[in-house]
Design a protein around this motif. Structure first.
Motif, PDB file in Angstrom:
ATOM      1  N   CYS A 173       0.845  -1.273   0.034  1.00  0.00           N
ATOM      2  CA  CYS A 173       0.057   0.100   0.141  1.00  0.00           C
ATOM      3  C   CYS A 173       0.723   1.484   0.112  1.00  0.00           C
ATOM      4  O   CYS A 173       1.994   1.349   0.704  1.00  0.00           O
ATOM      5  CB  CYS A 173      -0.961   0.042   1.154  1.00  0.00           C
ATOM      6  N   PHE A 174       0.582   2.302  -0.882  1.00  0.00           N
ATOM      7  CA  PHE A 174       1.300   3.484  -0.830  1.00  0.00           C
ATOM      8  C   PHE A 174       0.157   4.325  -0.289  1.00  0.00           C
ATOM      9  O   PHE A 174      -0.790   4.675  -0.750  1.00  0.00           O
ATOM     10  CB  PHE A 174       1.362   4.163  -2.289  1.00  0.00           C
ATOM     11  N   VAL A 175       0.600   5.186   0.999  1.00  0.00           N
ATOM     12  CA  VAL A 175      -0.366   6.202   1.567  1.00  0.00           C
ATOM     13  C   VAL A 175       0.402   7.380   1.243  1.00  0.00           C
ATOM     14  O   VAL A 175       1.195   7.862   1.357  1.00  0.00           O
ATOM     15  CB  VAL A 175      -0.297   5.988   3.238  1.00  0.00           C
ATOM     16  N   VAL A 176      -0.682   8.268   0.561  1.00  0.00           N
ATOM     17  CA  VAL A 176      -0.078   9.593  -0.052  1.00  0.00           C
ATOM     18  C   VAL A 176      -0.672  10.901   0.617  1.00  0.00           C
ATOM     19  O   VAL A 176      -1.890  10.770   1.001  1.00  0.00           O
ATOM     20  CB  VAL A 176      -0.603   9.710  -1.589  1.00  0.00           C
ATOM     21  N   PHE A 177       0.307  11.604   0.886  1.00  0.00           N
ATOM     22  CA  PHE A 177      -0.329  12.977   1.158  1.00  0.00           C
ATOM     23  C   PHE A 177       0.541  13.999   0.145  1.00  0.00           C
ATOM     24  O   PHE A 177       1.432  13.849  -0.405  1.00  0.00           O
ATOM     25  CB  PHE A 177       0.127  13.034   2.871  1.00  0.00           C
ATOM     26  N   ASP A 178      -0.026  15.140   0.476  1.00  0.00           N
ATOM     27  CA  ASP A 178       0.369  16.344  -0.143  1.00  0.00           C
ATOM     28  C   ASP A 178       1.205  17.425   0.599  1.00  0.00           C
ATOM     29  O   ASP A 178       0.830  17.779   1.849  1.00  0.00           O
ATOM     30  CB  ASP A 178      -0.884  17.135  -0.546  1.00  0.00           C
ATOM     31  N   LEU A 179       2.566  17.464   0.126  1.00  0.00           N
ATOM     32  CA  LEU A 179       3.478  18.190   0.884  1.00  0.00           C
ATOM     33  C   LEU A 179       3.055  19.790   1.203  1.00  0.00           C
ATOM     34  O   LEU A 179       3.482  20.577   1.713  1.00  0.00           O
ATOM     35  CB  LEU A 179       4.616  18.261   0.260  1.00  0.00           C
ATOM     36  N   THR A 180       1.943  20.222   0.252  1.00  0.00           N
ATOM     37  CA  THR A 180       1.390  21.688   0.394  1.00  0.00           C
ATOM     38  C   THR A 180       0.237  21.742   1.251  1.00  0.00           C
ATOM     39  O   THR A 180      -0.234  22.821   1.510  1.00  0.00           O
ATOM     40  CB  THR A 180       0.975  22.183  -1.019  1.00  0.00           C
ATOM     41  N   ASP A 181      -0.339  20.539   1.963  1.00  0.00           N
ATOM     42  CA  ASP A 181      -1.666  20.385   2.602  1.00  0.00           C
ATOM     43  C   ASP A 181      -1.357  19.674   3.774  1.00  0.00           C
ATOM     44  O   ASP A 181      -1.415  18.512   4.027  1.00  0.00           O
ATOM     45  CB  ASP A 181      -2.538  19.608   1.797  1.00  0.00           C
ATOM     46  N   ILE A 182      -1.286  20.496   5.152  1.00  0.00           N
ATOM     47  CA  ILE A 182      -1.117  19.971   6.311  1.00  0.00           C
ATOM     48  C   ILE A 182      -2.140  19.002   6.622  1.00  0.00           C
ATOM     49  O   ILE A 182      -1.618  17.851   7.444  1.00  0.00           O
ATOM     50  CB  ILE A 182      -0.771  20.928   7.549  1.00  0.00           C
ATOM     51  N   ASP A 183      -3.324  19.321   6.441  1.00  0.00           N
ATOM     52  CA  ASP A 183      -4.474  18.296   6.773  1.00  0.00           C
ATOM     53  C   ASP A 183      -4.162  16.801   6.033  1.00  0.00           C
ATOM     54  O   ASP A 183      -4.370  15.901   6.974  1.00  0.00           O
ATOM     55  CB  ASP A 183      -5.837  18.835   6.384  1.00  0.00           C
TER      56      ASP A 183
END
Length: 213
Positions: free
Chosen positions: A91-101
């Motif tokens: 699984c890849f869990v992805v977050f946005d480096l420009t979005d703290i939430d």
């Protein structure tokens, strides 16, 4: 999403299922578009429910079929997408480096995945900090990320679906890890087991001889 393989392959040595999860808008679809087609679109529709694409890779002399599942990030689809977590290899869990939430929601996504997939090995859960090309808009510090990764002991990559940074690498690395796990499991399965039945039978025979003599 269409099959990305350029030609039909009638044979594969191994097959793995990799799923991408995370908040809506973090770039999961864009990551898959770059990995499978080497394209990037500034505007794409949010995934509704789930979508998937198949890619074939030749790794270490083996033909690997990779089923890639793209899931919706909206909370209203969470119960539906959870059904597709089962039988995942990684699984890849992805977050946005420009979005703290999206970063703060990582633990929620990881727990939700573990609860619904059956995967407990953290080495098969990889964290992707996407949109690393937007350096001036970055909202999450390296210290915050290091603290989270070291505490949870996850593998981490910073990626860009726009310029392709680390996209091919993160997929290649996880597939090679899955191949290694498969080979180790196969080796352990093929190891001859100690023949305890024969030994117990011999012990029993010795005891019986003692009694009769």
């Amino acid at each position: 999403m269409a099959d990305s393989s350029s030609k039909s392959m009638s044979r594969q040595d191994l097959s793995f299922k990799i799923i991408l999860i995370g908040d809506s808008g973090v770039g999961k679809t864009s990551i898959l578009n770059y990995y499978t087609k080497k394209i990037f679109k500034d505007r794409i529709q949010s995934t509704i429910g789930v979508d998937f694409v198949t890619k074939f890779e030749d790794i270490n002399g083996k033909s690997i079929k990779i089923a890639l599942w793209d899931t919706a990030g909206q909370e209203k689809y969470r119960a539906t997408t959870a059904n597709y977590y089962k039988n995942s290899s990684a699984c890849f869990v992805v977050f946005d480096l420009t979005d703290i939430d999206s970063f703060n929601h990582l633990e929620i996504w990881i727990k939700f995945f573990c609860d619904n997939s059956g995967i407990k090995e953290k080495e098969n859960i990889v964290i992707l900090g996407n949109k690393c090309d937007l350096r001036e808009e970055r909202k999450i510090s390296e210290e915050q990320i290091d603290e989270f990764i070291s505490k949870q002991n996850f593998v981490y990559y910073e990626t860009s679906a726009k310029n392709g940074e680390n996209i091919d690498k993160c997929f290649k690395d996880i597939v090679e890890k899955l191949i290694e796990q498969y080979n180790n499991k196969k080796t352990n399965t093929n190891k001859p087991e100690k023949n305890t039945k024969i030994e117990n039978k011999c012990d029993k025979t010795i005891e019986e001889n003692k009694k009769c003599c």
